[in-house]
Scaffold this motif. Structure first.
Motif: not given
Ligand SMILES: [Mg+2]
Ligand SMILES: Nc1nc2c(ncn2[C@@H]2O[C@H](COP(=O)(O)OP(=O)(O)OP(=O)(O)O)[C@@H](O)[C@H]2O)c(=O)[nH]1
Length: 302
Positions: A29, A42, A50, A69
């Motif tokens: 991320s 985040i 995630t 992501d």
């Molecule tokens: Mg992540």
């Protein structure tokens, strides 16, 4: 804003999908945010931050790259984790290139995953992250691991956190992008609506404020989102699995929930660039992480 110094040889527009995969906590991320130049996903020091596949779109005059992501690769133990791993699988199916990220101080992806990448025949860059912290011995061990692969691949060593070598990585990725018109509007940064980011920001604050299993037992649902000219009005429900968890989330005299709410509101105001009124409630849905119907409602099944 992000300034892109790469010039393509041809005037022809390139566009493609790039999935970022790796073990939990590898920095996927952080890397997507660095490549796109916005904090879309985040980031926390906790594994399994995630839970979804999130698009981050990088636009330039003559290219558009849609990064995915994805959740960190794990052996799933309950239905929600199975869904998370399906998101990783789907992201490999439509990718024009793969970024496989490794933290040299942590676990490597399993041999089965390396085999899957090999069989896909999708161009792959094995990226070693966190070079700002890794020792030379740790970096060397990863190089030796890559050297055992019997298929074509590229490698680069970066720090996503310090944006070291990320432009060089972008240059590598651009080589694999097909000539194609943009898939999304050139103004778009992501495929997700604003309310998704509101829920993720609250989840980030939950991950940062509670210990052990509590953050993993939480889901955040946005039950109301009003985009008014002077402020965003956000109604959120924090879903937990058991009554005891509800008590922990709220904390003595509501102090913990108040802290999380305040931190989330401040982060949302920064993200949306305007004032936010945030109201949060906590609700118990017994064992929601193992309930397929419930997971569908929460967006975990495609
Ligand atoms: Mg992540
Ligand atoms: N020192 C250092 N830390 C990094 C770097 N990149 C990411 N991190 C840290 O590693 C932790 C995990 O980062 P994330 O970006 O959330 O990792 P992730 O791979 O998305 O994790 P999951 O979503 O849980 O799979 C955070 O504390 C980051 O600040 C880096 O280049 N150097």
């Amino acid at each position: 804003m992000y300034i892109i110094h790469i010039k393509l040889d041809s005037k022809t527009h390139k566009s493609g999908f790039v999935t970022i995969i790796g073990k939990p906590n590898a920095g996927k991320s952080t890397l997507m945010n660095a490549l796109v130049g916005e904090k879309l996903s985040i980031v926390t020091p906790k594994a399994q931050t995630t839970r979804h596949r999130i698009f981050g779109i990088l636009n330039a005059d003559d290219f558009q790259i849609v990064f995915s992501d994805t959740p960190g690769i794990i052996t799933p133990h309950y239905e929600m984790q199975k869904s998370m791993m399906k998101f990783v699988s789907y992201s490999l199916e439509d990718a024009d290139a793969i970024i496989c990220l490794t933290d040299p101080m942590d676990e490597k992806i399993e041999p089965e995953m390396v085999e899957r990448i090999k069989k896909s025949r999708i161009p792959v860059v094995f990226v070693t992250n966190k070079i700002d912290e890794a020792t030379s011995a740790q970096l060397e061990a990863i190089r030796q691991w890559y050297a055992t692969f019997d298929f074509p691949y590229h490698t680069i060593e970066i720090s996503a956190l310090k944006s070291k070598n990320t432009i060089e990585l972008l240059g590598m990725i651009l080589q694999f992008m097909p000539i194609h018109p943009p898939y999304y509007d050139k103004e778009d940064l992501t495929d997700r609506p604003e309310r998704f980011f509101a829920s993720e920001i609250i989840r980030e604050k939950i991950l940062l404020n509670y210990r052990q299993e509590i953050p993993y037992s939480c889901e955040v649902i946005i039950s109301g989102f009003k985009d008014k000219p002077e402020m965003n009005v956000v109604m959120a429900e924090i879903i937990v699995e058991r009554d005891s968890q509800k008590g922990i989330i709220i904390g003595p005299k509501g102090a913990m929930l108040k802290k999380v709410g305040t931190e989330a509101r401040i982060a949302m105001e920064e993200f949306f660039g305007k004032k936010v009124f945030l109201e949060t409630h906590v609700r118990v849905i017994k064992d929601w992480r193992s309930n397929i119907n419930q997971l569908k409602k929460f967006g975990y099944e495609n």
